[in-house]
Scaffold this active site. Sequence first.
Site, short mmCIF file in Angstrom:
data_model
loop_
_atom_site.label_atom_id
_atom_site.label_comp_id
_atom_site.label_asym_id
_atom_site.label_seq_id
_atom_site.Cartn_x
_atom_site.Cartn_y
_atom_site.Cartn_z
CG ASP A 284 72.87 93.73 -1.22
OD1 ASP A 284 72.87 94.70 -2.00
OD2 ASP A 284 73.38 92.63 -1.50
CD GLU B 245 76.15 93.60 1.03
OE1 GLU B 245 76.51 94.48 0.24
OE2 GLU B 245 76.50 92.40 0.93
#
Length: 281
Positions: A218, A197
């Site tokens: 993200d 992420e």
Amino acid sequence: MAFSLDRFDLDVFVAATLAEDLGGVGDITSEAVVPADAVFAGVMDSRDAIVVAGLPIAKAFFRALDPEAEVEMLAEEGQRVAAGADLMRLRGKARALLTAERSALNTVQHLSGIAMLTRAYVDAIAGTGAILLDTRKTLPGLRILEKYATRMGGATNYRMGLWDAAMIKDNHVAVAGSVGEAVRRAVAAGIERIIVEVDRIDQIEPALAAGATHLLLDNMGVAVLREAVALVAGRVPTEASGGVRLDTIRAIAETGVTYISVGRLTQSAPAADVGLDFTSG
């Protein structure tokens, strides 16, 4: 063909669900009101337009209490049906079928609701090339069924659990010290699928250099997503995640990301309106 899902025991699920409802006592309403030899015939139908999911599980509930019940499927899993469509016809011992009714309906309502919401998201990105993913944001004990429902709606299952891929998120990075160090540790552990992420452009190159095999972008806006996809340039799959809504998903898909993951498919899907109506004895 018997209904089967990997890592899911249908018989155990049905038994546990019925035991929860019966409370070790029984269906006191049916036992008091319905004669032991009474026969129930009825039709399960949808009051809404839905994508069907869960009918084989509903059948298992009815058959668990009346093994000789006649159950006819009138719709297929993953099929889109109109409001008023008949889904299942059944006939058997009235007490048994009425006892199983709520467990069967709850399952079909919940799973069909997930499948219907999923199909709306899939339709919204049609033609873009982006693939819709589900997430681990599922109800405890129902993950396999809920992820089955997203498949019926046209999504692709993502991680089934913590065991089948590494996903390095911001808290892992905070503990490890940096994105690069977190990824290097996963590589050193011999993990093949390493999803990382990132929420900033400057994290992309360190993650790739350390061995990331998939980047989760993200909470990035559309413009930043386009920049991130261009920077990755196809070296690994890219995934947009965070706050994706039905009214924003197409613009996100058009940035060129490989995948879009949506937690609300399993977190927020409304139950479908499905009922069971008595037709005759």
